[in-house]
Every structure is written in structure tokens, then in C-alpha cells.
Design a protein around this motif. Structure first.
Motif, PDB file in Angstrom:
ATOM      1  N   TRP A 195      34.890 -62.433 -97.663  1.00 31.82           N
ATOM      2  CA  TRP A 195      34.000 -62.680 -96.522  1.00 31.82           C
ATOM      3  C   TRP A 195      34.774 -63.272 -95.354  1.00 31.82           C
ATOM      4  N   TYR A 196      35.701 -64.175 -95.657  1.00 32.81           N
ATOM      5  CA  TYR A 196      36.480 -64.820 -94.600  1.00 32.81           C
ATOM      6  C   TYR A 196      37.310 -63.806 -93.827  1.00 32.81           C
ATOM      7  N   TYR A 197      37.997 -62.909 -94.539  1.00 32.47           N
ATOM      8  CA  TYR A 197      38.883 -61.967 -93.872  1.00 32.47           C
ATOM      9  C   TYR A 197      38.144 -60.770 -93.292  1.00 32.47           C
ATOM     10  N   LEU A 198      36.932 -60.495 -93.766  1.00 35.59           N
ATOM     11  CA  LEU A 198      36.174 -59.369 -93.232  1.00 35.59           C
ATOM     12  C   LEU A 198      35.345 -59.748 -92.012  1.00 35.59           C
ATOM     13  N   PHE A 199      34.851 -60.985 -91.974  1.00 34.45           N
ATOM     14  CA  PHE A 199      33.914 -61.355 -90.922  1.00 34.45           C
ATOM     15  C   PHE A 199      34.395 -62.492 -90.026  1.00 34.45           C
ATOM     16  N   TYR A 200      35.418 -63.239 -90.441  1.00 33.07           N
ATOM     17  CA  TYR A 200      35.872 -64.366 -89.627  1.00 33.07           C
ATOM     18  C   TYR A 200      37.280 -64.134 -89.086  1.00 33.07           C
ATOM     19  N   ASP A 201      38.242 -63.954 -89.970  1.00 36.02           N
ATOM     20  CA  ASP A 201      39.633 -63.795 -89.543  1.00 36.02           C
ATOM     21  C   ASP A 201      39.934 -62.319 -89.307  1.00 36.02           C
ATOM     22  N   LEU A 202      39.242 -61.730 -88.341  1.00 43.66           N
ATOM     23  CA  LEU A 202      39.443 -60.322 -88.040  1.00 43.66           C
ATOM     24  C   LEU A 202      40.815 -60.111 -87.413  1.00 43.66           C
ATOM     25  N   PRO A 203      41.494 -59.015 -87.728  1.00 39.58           N
ATOM     26  CA  PRO A 203      42.822 -58.773 -87.153  1.00 39.58           C
ATOM     27  C   PRO A 203      42.732 -58.537 -85.652  1.00 39.58           C
ATOM     28  N   PRO A 204      43.775 -58.877 -84.913  1.00 40.39           N
ATOM     29  CA  PRO A 204      43.759 -58.677 -83.459  1.00 40.39           C
ATOM     30  C   PRO A 204      43.910 -57.205 -83.104  1.00 40.39           C
ATOM     31  N   GLN A 205      43.565 -56.889 -81.866  1.00 41.17           N
ATOM     32  CA  GLN A 205      43.753 -55.550 -81.319  1.00 41.17           C
ATOM     33  C   GLN A 205      44.710 -55.633 -80.137  1.00 41.17           C
ATOM     34  N   PHE A 206      45.606 -54.645 -80.039  1.00 47.40           N
ATOM     35  CA  PHE A 206      46.599 -54.637 -78.974  1.00 47.40           C
ATOM     36  C   PHE A 206      46.613 -53.273 -78.285  1.00 47.40           C
ATOM     37  N   TYR A 207      46.850 -53.330 -76.971  1.00 45.15           N
ATOM     38  CA  TYR A 207      47.026 -52.138 -76.148  1.00 45.15           C
ATOM     39  C   TYR A 207      48.215 -52.398 -75.220  1.00 45.15           C
ATOM     40  N   VAL A 208      48.878 -51.331 -74.791  1.00 49.76           N
ATOM     41  CA  VAL A 208      49.992 -51.487 -73.861  1.00 49.76           C
ATOM     42  C   VAL A 208      49.822 -50.535 -72.685  1.00 49.76           C
ATOM     43  N   GLN A 209      50.407 -50.940 -71.582  1.00 46.97           N
ATOM     44  CA  GLN A 209      50.555 -50.083 -70.413  1.00 46.97           C
ATOM     45  C   GLN A 209      52.031 -50.068 -70.058  1.00 46.97           C
ATOM     46  N   LEU A 210      52.611 -48.882 -70.014  1.00 46.91           N
ATOM     47  CA  LEU A 210      54.047 -48.721 -69.792  1.00 46.91           C
ATOM     48  C   LEU A 210      54.268 -48.032 -68.455  1.00 46.91           C
ATOM     49  N   ALA A 211      55.116 -48.630 -67.625  1.00 47.27           N
ATOM     50  CA  ALA A 211      55.406 -48.062 -66.306  1.00 47.27           C
ATOM     51  C   ALA A 211      56.896 -48.191 -66.026  1.00 47.27           C
ATOM     52  N   PRO A 212      57.572 -47.092 -65.662  1.00 47.68           N
ATOM     53  CA  PRO A 212      58.993 -47.178 -65.313  1.00 47.68           C
ATOM     54  C   PRO A 212      59.180 -47.865 -63.969  1.00 47.68           C
ATOM     55  N   VAL A 213      60.298 -48.542 -63.824  1.00 48.30           N
ATOM     56  CA  VAL A 213      60.621 -49.239 -62.584  1.00 48.30           C
ATOM     57  C   VAL A 213      61.500 -48.330 -61.726  1.00 48.30           C
ATOM     58  N   GLY A 214      61.101 -48.115 -60.464  1.00 49.84           N
ATOM     59  CA  GLY A 214      61.876 -47.280 -59.548  1.00 49.84           C
ATOM     60  C   GLY A 214      61.889 -45.821 -59.981  1.00 49.84           C
ATOM     61  N   ARG A 215      63.059 -45.178 -59.842  1.00 47.03           N
ATOM     62  CA  ARG A 215      63.231 -43.775 -60.226  1.00 47.03           C
ATOM     63  C   ARG A 215      63.824 -43.649 -61.621  1.00 47.03           C
ATOM     64  N   GLY A 216      63.634 -44.675 -62.420  1.00 44.38           N
ATOM     65  CA  GLY A 216      64.239 -44.663 -63.745  1.00 44.38           C
ATOM     66  C   GLY A 216      63.794 -43.500 -64.600  1.00 44.38           C
ATOM     67  N   LEU A 217      62.527 -43.111 -64.495  1.00 43.29           N
ATOM     68  CA  LEU A 217      62.031 -42.024 -65.325  1.00 43.29           C
ATOM     69  C   LEU A 217      62.630 -40.687 -64.904  1.00 43.29           C
ATOM     70  N   ASP A 218      62.731 -40.447 -63.592  1.00 41.07           N
ATOM     71  CA  ASP A 218      63.314 -39.188 -63.124  1.00 41.07           C
ATOM     72  C   ASP A 218      64.797 -39.105 -63.470  1.00 41.07           C
ATOM     73  N   ASP A 219      65.514 -40.207 -63.280  1.00 42.89           N
ATOM     74  CA  ASP A 219      66.935 -40.206 -63.627  1.00 42.89           C
ATOM     75  C   ASP A 219      67.135 -40.042 -65.127  1.00 42.89           C
ATOM     76  N   MET A 220      66.244 -40.650 -65.899  1.00 41.62           N
ATOM     77  CA  MET A 220      66.372 -40.578 -67.344  1.00 41.62           C
ATOM     78  C   MET A 220      66.145 -39.157 -67.851  1.00 41.62           C
ATOM     79  N   ALA A 221      65.252 -38.408 -67.186  1.00 40.81           N
ATOM     80  CA  ALA A 221      64.920 -37.059 -67.632  1.00 40.81           C
ATOM     81  C   ALA A 221      65.833 -35.997 -67.043  1.00 40.81           C
ATOM     82  N   SER A 222      66.855 -36.385 -66.306  1.00 40.00           N
ATOM     83  CA  SER A 222      67.775 -35.410 -65.729  1.00 40.00           C
ATOM     84  C   SER A 222      68.737 -34.902 -66.799  1.00 40.00           C
ATOM     85  N   PRO A 223      68.857 -33.575 -66.978  1.00 38.22           N
ATOM     86  CA  PRO A 223      69.779 -33.056 -67.995  1.00 38.22           C
ATOM     87  C   PRO A 223      71.230 -33.418 -67.730  1.00 38.22           C
TER      88      PRO A 223
END
Length: 215
Positions: free
Chosen positions: A44-72
Motif C-alpha cells: 500500500w505504501y509503495y502503490l499509493f504513497y511513495d509513487l515513483p517520480p516522472q521526468f521529461y526533457v527538452q533538448l535544444a542545440p546551442v548555435g549551429r551545433g546541430l547543422d555542423d554535427m550533421a555535416s558529412p
């Protein structure tokens, strides 16, 4: 002359009733009561009281890092990502993490990493934690991975995985604390904006013997 009545010792012993001892009965009953109460309360304690946390992320490249990274033509890349970790505490009491670490990978290759600052989330509340993941010394990807990254970037299907480890308790190298691990996948590239929040798969070790674990 009167006949003697024969008495068998075995019959007499067999007909004797066991002595009733109240202390022994009471202790046995209380042990069973405590055991079954523990079996009911812990789930009962772990099902109704000590519920596990939830996490979400937002990822954003800084500057032109993504374009430079994807250059062959890029033999070595040094990307920098701005990460916002959204933590939701479903427990009634505060939950704290002393420190952590994170990494961004593509097809199993780590392309950026860094430290996650410590933070606390109030009971039944949420909090956003920003931090940077970088690769200052550069990382070289195999040619086939560079081609795959460039092709996925053009169509907006470059899949990056964010891995985060947070630690409760501890505080030194010998005892870092109880870990919470998470994996979050997001798609980027093609000029499309990254999603606001990407849900994470969370693996946290519950401490069954520490009821008051609001670290």
C-alpha cells in the motif's frame, strides 16, 4: 483377592493435554499479526504513497551545433546542448537529488556529457532544472554514422538519446547515493522545432527498509 488394574504408561501420556502457556501463545499471535500487517502495509505504501517520480526533457542545440554535427564533411564534432529536465514528484513529501550526470548519444556514441546540479522537488509538485551538456574536446564519428546522421537530419528524423543519472543521499566518491536512471529519446533536424517535452523511461531503486527517505 482383588485383581490389580494394569495401567499402561503410554496410554496415560497420550491422554495428557498440552499445557497452555499464555505468554507463548501471545507472542506467537503478535508475531503473526505484525507479519501480516507488514505484508499489507508495504505494498500500500509503495502503490499509493511513495509513487515513483516522472521526468521529461527538452533538448535544444546551442548555435549551429546541430547543422555542423550533421555535416558529412565533419570529421570531428563538438556539440553543445541546452537541456531542461522537468521533474514531477507524485509523492506527498519532498524529494531531493544531491547531484547527477547526463549524456547525449547518437546510435550508441556519446556526443556530449556533463553534470546535473542538485535540486529538490516539493511534495505533489514539479520543477524545471536547466543544465548544459557539451563535448569540448570533440568526438570523431565513423563515416557511416556521419552519413546516417546527415540523412536523418535532412528529413527531421535524427534520433538522439538523453541519459540522466540522479543520486539521492551519498555525497562522496565511495558512496554516491541511491541512483535514479532515465532514458529519453527525441527527434531533431530538418528545420523542425524539437518537442516541448519528451517523456523519459525511469528506473529507480526503492529502499524497502527506509520509510522516511525524503533525502
Amino acid at each position: 483377592m482383588p485383581r490389580r488394574r494394569s495401567v499402561h504408561v503410554g496410554d496415560t501420556v497420550g491422554r495428557q493435554r498440552p499445557a497452555f502457556t499464555f505468554p507463548r501463545f501471545f507472542i506467537s499471535y503478535m508475531c503473526e499479526f505484525v507479519f501480516f500487517t507488514w505484508l499489507m502495509l508495504v505494498p500500500w505504501y509503495y502503490l499509493f504513497y511513495d509513487l515513483p517520480p516522472q521526468f521529461y526533457v527538452q533538448l535544444a542545440p546551442v548555435g549551429r551545433g546541430l547543422d555542423d554535427m550533421a555535416s558529412p564533411a565533419a570529421a570531428s564534432i563538438s556539440p553543445t546542448f541546452h537541456v531542461t529536465l522537468h521533474a514531477s514528484n507524485r509523492r506527498a513529501t519532498e524529494r531531493c537529488y544531491r547531484h547527477g550526470e547526463g549524456a547525449v548519444s547518437f546510435a550508441g556514441f556519446t556526443i556530449a556529457s556533463g553534470r546535473v546540479p542538485g535540486f529538490c522537488v516539493p511534495g505533489k509538485g514539479s520543477r524545471e532544472v536547466p543544465f548544459l551538456l557539451v563535448r569540448e574536446d570533440g568526438v570523431g564519428l565513423p563515416e557511416h554514422l556521419r552519413d546516417d546522421m546527415a540523412a536523418a537530419h535532412e528529413v527531421g528524423a535524427m534520433e538522439l538519446e538523453v541519459q540522466v543519472r540522479l543520486f539521492q543521499g551519498g555525497g562522496d566518491a565511495t558512496s554516491p547515493g541511491r541512483p535514479t536512471r532515465m532514458w529519453c529519446k527525441t527527434r531533431m533536424g530538418g528545420g523542425a522545432q524539437p518537442p516541448d517535452l519528451t517523456a523519459c523511461t525511469v528506473l529507480a531503486l526503492q529502499n524497502w527498509f527506509d520509510i522516511d527517505n525524503a533525502d
